[in-house]
Design a protein around this motif. Structure first.
Motif, PDB file in Angstrom:
ATOM      1  N   HIS A  74      14.056  -6.571 -51.446  1.00  0.00           N
ATOM      2  CA  HIS A  74      12.828  -5.974 -51.976  1.00  0.00           C
ATOM      3  C   HIS A  74      12.200  -5.014 -50.977  1.00  0.00           C
TER       4      HIS A  74
ATOM      5  N   ILE B 227      14.293  -1.688 -51.196  1.00  0.00           N
ATOM      6  CA  ILE B 227      14.036  -0.922 -52.415  1.00  0.00           C
ATOM      7  C   ILE B 227      12.660  -0.268 -52.372  1.00  0.00           C
TER       8      ILE B 227
ATOM      9  N   PHE C  70      16.479   1.945 -55.640  1.00  0.00           N
ATOM     10  CA  PHE C  70      17.554   0.951 -55.704  1.00  0.00           C
ATOM     11  C   PHE C  70      18.927   1.576 -55.474  1.00  0.00           C
TER      12      PHE C  70
ATOM     13  N   CYS D 258      22.265   0.121 -53.667  1.00  0.00           N
ATOM     14  CA  CYS D 258      23.392  -0.185 -54.542  1.00  0.00           C
ATOM     15  C   CYS D 258      24.671   0.467 -54.029  1.00  0.00           C
TER      16      CYS D 258
ATOM     17  N   GLY E  90      19.137  -6.771 -56.216  1.00  0.00           N
ATOM     18  CA  GLY E  90      18.337  -5.560 -56.321  1.00  0.00           C
ATOM     19  C   GLY E  90      18.097  -5.154 -57.764  1.00  0.00           C
ATOM     20  N   TYR E  91      19.114  -5.287 -58.593  1.00  0.00           N
ATOM     21  CA  TYR E  91      18.981  -4.924 -60.007  1.00  0.00           C
ATOM     22  C   TYR E  91      17.901  -5.757 -60.684  1.00  0.00           C
TER      23      TYR E  91
ATOM     24  N   ILE F  94      14.236  -4.786 -59.635  1.00  0.00           N
ATOM     25  CA  ILE F  94      13.643  -3.588 -60.237  1.00  0.00           C
ATOM     26  C   ILE F  94      13.413  -3.768 -61.736  1.00  0.00           C
TER      27      ILE F  94
ATOM     28  N   TYR G  21      17.733   1.197 -65.739  1.00  0.00           N
ATOM     29  CA  TYR G  21      18.299   0.613 -64.530  1.00  0.00           C
ATOM     30  C   TYR G  21      19.753   0.198 -64.709  1.00  0.00           C
TER      31      TYR G  21
END
Length: 443
Positions: A16, A19, A296, A300, A315-316, A319, A374
């Motif tokens: 977090h 990102i 992100f 990624c 991460g996905y 977000i 996303y």
């Protein structure tokens, strides 16, 4: 040294934190760009309803130009982030120069073709006889700025994927700020009207490109040198694999806006102006969501290249949660103050009445956009081009284009106003299985 710092940060720091650190500069640049679009619409709205509609007509052309810039920027940027994550810096340097010079060359082609076919294009994009003169004048400047826009968007994306989002932000903001202050000066003080709006846009785009080129010589950013340009087919394949989803998304958006203008034009200039304003309002809302997703993408790409798949999954979902919550809040507030949002740009009862209904329809399905957007970004970055392209085409093409043809026939103006909402709902239904399939590849 900076590349090594970026590698360590992107692959080891809390997800977090990474990102948000990457997203904040991108969100700022997206919001500033959106505000600049809003301010331009605000200024032009003080000229006439026809001028406001002309800017809406030109928006589809700008989407095509942006699509080209994003194709080379996202295509080269995705590859750069994966190669930096795998510690192959020479490949990343060659890709950076190749992507940039190809983007500028493509922009020059657009300039020549656009100016040569200016009037037919303006008519094709939905200009009515009353809108055509303003549309032609504004479009001419948009086409002249194509090389600058393509080059700037390419460099902006490359810098983001390298983990240098602050540099990318500075370049984009510079051009937007210049445009915001120059536009009213040319439009009102010098009495240039819609021509002044077009000229200020051109100057702002040129300034963005020059600043971004200068920023490539700052620490940690890959420098652009023509000697690093390569014609190896493998590099062009990577650009296409990583960039065509952006072209599909932006290109379909351009076609969709053109068809929307044609459909709305059947109900008068006020309908075109209203739908143009609604598009700008929703774009401002999505700007922050897009910025979060672009924060992100470097994580990624780096983590996918370094085989750290668990960080990609984490991460996905981060977000998606944040983006959906933000869109819910914006949807509620926008629904309550929909009339005020439209009236901010044009005090025309007909424009406000049409725009209010269209905006409320779009806000109903707005929270679903986070999953669609996303998932598309993740598929694009982890090099799943087919899934990314299908999803990129869905919102403004695969579903929107058939709906904008069918719904107005049965529901009239209401069909135009609710078309985007139904396209968003169907895109969400498509995004869910694509996301599930993508996670299987990340095990």
């Amino acid at each position: 040294m900076r590349n090594r710092d970026n590698y360590t940060f992107l692959t080891t720091a809390p997800v977090h934190n990474v990102i948000l650190t990457m997203a904040v500069p991108t969100i700022i640049s997206m919001l500033v760009t959106s505000v600049y679009n809003i301010v331009t619409t605000f200024y032009v709205g003080r000229i006439s309803t026809q001028a406001t509609a002309a800017v809406g007509i030109a928006f589809s052309v700008m989407s095509i130009i942006q699509a080209v810039g994003f194709t080379f920027g996202q295509g080269s940027g995705n590859y750069i982030s994966r190669e930096l994550g795998a510690q192959r810096h020479d490949n990343a340097s060659r890709m950076a120069s190749t992507g940039f010079f190809c983007a500028v060359a493509a922009g020059l082609v657009i300039t020549v073709a656009g100016l040569f076919f200016l009037r037919p294009l303006a008519l094709l994009l939905g200009s009515t006889p009353t809108i055509l003169p303003d549309a032609e004048r504004y479009l001419a400047f948009i086409f002249m700025g194509a090389p600058f826009m393509c080059g700037a968007l390419c460099l902006n994306n490359q810098m983001r994927f390298q983990g240098n989002a602050a540099y990318a932000m500075f370049g984009i903001i510079t051009g937007a700020v210049i445009n915001v202050f120059l536009a009213p000066l040319l439009i009102f003080v010098f009495g240039m009207g819609i021509t002044g709006a077009g000229l200020s846009t051109l100057v702002g785009q040129a300034c963005s490109l020059f600043v971004l080129v200068w920023m490539t010589h700052k620490g940690g950013t890959i420098r652009i040198h023509f000697c690093n340009f390569t014609t190896r087919p493998a590099y062009f394949r990577e650009i296409l694999a990583g960039g065509t989803p952006s072209f599909t998304r932006q290109g379909m958006a351009s076609v969709g806006v053109a068809m929307l203008n044609v459909a709305a034009g059947a109900f008068g200039d006020a309908a075109i102006a209203a739908m143009s304003i609604v598009g700008r309002v929703t774009f401002v809302i999505f700007a922050a969501v897009i910025g979060l997703g672009q924060g992100f993408q470097p994580l990624c790409g780096f983590c996918y290249g370094a085989d750290l798949y668990a960080r990609v999954r984490e991460g996905y979902w981060f977000i998606v949660r944040v983006g959906t919550a933000f869109l819910v809040v914006c949807g509620v507030l926008g629904f309550l103050f929909s009339s005020e949002c439209i009236a901010l740009f044009r005090h025309d009862p007909a424009v406000i009445g049409i725009g209010r209904v269209a905006l409320r329809w779009q806000l109903v399905t707005l929270p679903l956009g986070a999953v669609v957007m996303y998932t598309n970004m993740m598929m694009q970055t982890i090099r799943k081009p087919w899934q990314a392209n299908v999803l990129a085409a869905s919102r403004n093409g695969l579903f929107f284009i058939p709906l904008i043809i069918i719904l107005p026939r049965y529901f009239g103006l209401l069909g135009v106003e609710m078309c985007q909402a139904w396209a968003d709902f169907l895109s969400f239904l498509l995004a869910v299985p694509i996301a599930v399939n993508g996670f299987r590849a990340l095990r």
